[in-house]
Design a protein around this motif. Structure first.
Motif, PDB file in Angstrom:
ATOM      1  N   THR A 177       0.788  -1.347  -0.195  1.00 15.44           N
ATOM      2  CA  THR A 177       0.316   0.209   0.234  1.00 15.44           C
ATOM      3  C   THR A 177       1.260   1.331   0.409  1.00 15.44           C
ATOM      4  OG1 THR A 177      -0.073   0.016   2.517  1.00 15.44           O
ATOM      5  CG2 THR A 177      -2.061  -1.061   1.260  1.00 15.44           C
ATOM      6  N   GLN A 178       0.497   1.914  -0.425  1.00 12.61           N
ATOM      7  CA  GLN A 178       1.136   3.728   0.031  1.00 12.61           C
ATOM      8  C   GLN A 178       1.817   3.615   1.020  1.00 12.61           C
ATOM      9  OE1 GLN A 178      -1.686   6.745  -2.007  1.00 12.61           O
ATOM     10  NE2 GLN A 178      -1.156   6.699  -3.821  1.00 12.61           N
ATOM     11  N   SER A 179       1.017   3.726   2.202  1.00 16.09           N
ATOM     12  CA  SER A 179       1.767   4.049   3.876  1.00 16.09           C
ATOM     13  C   SER A 179       2.759   3.064   4.313  1.00 16.09           C
ATOM     14  CB  SER A 179       0.620   3.625   4.241  1.00 16.09           C
ATOM     15  OG  SER A 179      -0.436   2.491   4.530  1.00 16.09           O
ATOM     16  N   GLU A 180       2.660   1.728   3.987  1.00 17.75           N
ATOM     17  CA  GLU A 180       3.051   0.409   3.532  1.00 17.75           C
ATOM     18  C   GLU A 180       4.460   0.703   3.334  1.00 17.75           C
ATOM     19  OE1 GLU A 180       0.595  -3.689   4.366  1.00 17.75           O
ATOM     20  OE2 GLU A 180       1.391  -2.891   2.286  1.00 17.75           O
ATOM     21  N   SER A 181       4.424   1.566   2.009  1.00 17.10           N
ATOM     22  CA  SER A 181       5.586   1.968   1.220  1.00 17.10           C
ATOM     23  C   SER A 181       6.415   3.168   1.414  1.00 17.10           C
ATOM     24  CB  SER A 181       5.468   2.604  -0.425  1.00 17.10           C
ATOM     25  OG  SER A 181       5.132   1.051  -1.099  1.00 17.10           O
ATOM     26  N   ARG A 182       5.607   4.383   2.044  1.00 18.67           N
ATOM     27  CA  ARG A 182       6.042   4.997   2.427  1.00 18.67           C
ATOM     28  C   ARG A 182       6.505   5.002   4.130  1.00 18.67           C
ATOM     29  NH1 ARG A 182       1.450   8.239   3.552  1.00 18.67           N
ATOM     30  NH2 ARG A 182       0.357   8.100   0.827  1.00 18.67           N
ATOM     31  N   LYS A 183       6.365   4.176   4.786  1.00 16.51           N
ATOM     32  CA  LYS A 183       6.411   3.804   6.200  1.00 16.51           C
ATOM     33  C   LYS A 183       7.980   2.959   5.393  1.00 16.51           C
ATOM     34  CE  LYS A 183       5.577   1.765  10.633  1.00 16.51           C
ATOM     35  NZ  LYS A 183       4.772   2.337  11.892  1.00 16.51           N
ATOM     36  N   ILE A 224       9.948   3.112   3.120  1.00 18.03           N
ATOM     37  CA  ILE A 224      11.188   3.509   2.951  1.00 18.03           C
ATOM     38  C   ILE A 224      11.706   4.647   4.297  1.00 18.03           C
ATOM     39  CG2 ILE A 224      11.642   6.195   1.671  1.00 18.03           C
ATOM     40  CD1 ILE A 224       9.277   4.987   0.106  1.00 18.03           C
ATOM     41  N   ILE A 225      10.797   4.773   5.277  1.00 17.37           N
ATOM     42  CA  ILE A 225      11.645   5.486   6.375  1.00 17.37           C
ATOM     43  C   ILE A 225      12.038   4.458   7.401  1.00 17.37           C
ATOM     44  CG2 ILE A 225      10.632   6.962   9.070  1.00 17.37           C
ATOM     45  CD1 ILE A 225       8.498   8.103   6.784  1.00 17.37           C
ATOM     46  N   LYS A 256      15.726   3.729   6.424  1.00 17.94           N
ATOM     47  CA  LYS A 256      16.659   4.989   5.118  1.00 17.94           C
ATOM     48  C   LYS A 256      16.336   5.567   4.057  1.00 17.94           C
ATOM     49  CE  LYS A 256      17.644   6.306   9.965  1.00 17.94           C
ATOM     50  NZ  LYS A 256      18.124   4.574  10.902  1.00 17.94           N
ATOM     51  N   ILE A 257      15.769   4.696   3.765  1.00 16.29           N
ATOM     52  CA  ILE A 257      15.926   4.781   1.516  1.00 16.29           C
ATOM     53  C   ILE A 257      15.947   6.425   1.183  1.00 16.29           C
ATOM     54  CG2 ILE A 257      15.639   4.109  -0.440  1.00 16.29           C
ATOM     55  CD1 ILE A 257      14.118   1.709   0.653  1.00 16.29           C
ATOM     56  N   PRO A 258      17.869   6.477   0.674  1.00 15.77           N
ATOM     57  CA  PRO A 258      17.014   7.641   0.077  1.00 15.77           C
ATOM     58  C   PRO A 258      16.045   8.346  -1.392  1.00 15.77           C
ATOM     59  CG  PRO A 258      19.664   6.832  -0.412  1.00 15.77           C
ATOM     60  CD  PRO A 258      18.508   5.377   0.240  1.00 15.77           C
ATOM     61  N   GLU A 259      15.374   9.270  -1.443  1.00 19.65           N
ATOM     62  CA  GLU A 259      14.387   9.168  -2.057  1.00 19.65           C
ATOM     63  C   GLU A 259      14.627   9.176  -3.378  1.00 19.65           C
ATOM     64  OE1 GLU A 259      12.298  13.741  -3.029  1.00 19.65           O
ATOM     65  OE2 GLU A 259      12.855  13.495  -1.188  1.00 19.65           O
ATOM     66  N   ASN A 260      15.491   9.376  -3.703  1.00 18.66           N
ATOM     67  CA  ASN A 260      16.420   9.497  -5.710  1.00 18.66           C
ATOM     68  C   ASN A 260      16.646   7.917  -5.690  1.00 18.66           C
ATOM     69  OD1 ASN A 260      18.842   9.705  -3.700  1.00 18.66           O
ATOM     70  ND2 ASN A 260      20.152   9.425  -5.153  1.00 18.66           N
ATOM     71  N   GLU A 261      16.248   7.215  -4.299  1.00 19.91           N
ATOM     72  CA  GLU A 261      16.826   5.721  -4.770  1.00 19.91           C
ATOM     73  C   GLU A 261      15.573   5.241  -5.217  1.00 19.91           C
ATOM     74  OE1 GLU A 261      19.890   4.448  -2.690  1.00 19.91           O
ATOM     75  OE2 GLU A 261      21.721   5.482  -3.220  1.00 19.91           O
ATOM     76  N   VAL A 262      14.126   5.248  -4.111  1.00 23.53           N
ATOM     77  CA  VAL A 262      12.949   4.761  -3.794  1.00 23.53           C
ATOM     78  C   VAL A 262      12.817   3.901  -5.350  1.00 23.53           C
ATOM     79  CG1 VAL A 262      11.087   5.134  -3.519  1.00 23.53           C
ATOM     80  CG2 VAL A 262      12.396   7.088  -2.277  1.00 23.53           C
ATOM     81  N   SER A 263      12.934   3.981  -6.566  1.00 24.56           N
ATOM     82  CA  SER A 263      12.642   3.242  -7.492  1.00 24.56           C
ATOM     83  C   SER A 263      13.306   2.170  -7.588  1.00 24.56           C
ATOM     84  CB  SER A 263      12.550   4.598  -8.955  1.00 24.56           C
ATOM     85  OG  SER A 263      13.563   5.064  -9.341  1.00 24.56           O
ATOM     86  N   LEU A 264      14.135   2.524  -7.117  1.00 26.61           N
ATOM     87  CA  LEU A 264      15.426   1.237  -7.157  1.00 26.61           C
ATOM     88  C   LEU A 264      14.760   0.366  -6.740  1.00 26.61           C
ATOM     89  CD1 LEU A 264      19.014   3.115  -7.477  1.00 26.61           C
ATOM     90  CD2 LEU A 264      17.781   1.871  -9.560  1.00 26.61           C
TER      91      LEU A 264
END
Length: 70
Positions: free
Chosen positions: A43-49, A51-52, A55-63
């Motif tokens: 889910t979007q909230s699971e993905s966001r959580k 990432i936090i 500690k995945i950098p914003e520019n690497e999320v797609s990887l």
């Protein structure tokens, strides 16, 4: 379908196991397994959580989340 192998590596690096990561994310071990095996979408909230927590950098999320299986 997405290739979550990089995400799985990050989970192991930070949490040592999918179970510990699932606990931190607030889902079951079965749920994280289903998501990493492309049976159920994050889910979007699971993905966001995630990432936090990882500690995945914003520019690497797609990887980690949107890399297509070839």
């Amino acid at each position: 379908m997405f290739d979550y192998s990089k995400l799985e590596g990050k989970i192991t690096e930070v949490y040592k196991s999918n179970y510990k990561f699932a606990e931190a994310l607030g889902i079951s071990k079965a749920s994280i397994s289903a998501k990493l095996n492309n049976k159920v979408d994050f889910t979007q909230s699971e993905s966001r959580k995630s990432i936090i927590l990882l500690k995945i950098p914003e520019n690497e999320v797609s990887l980690y989340f949107f890399y297509k299986l070839v």
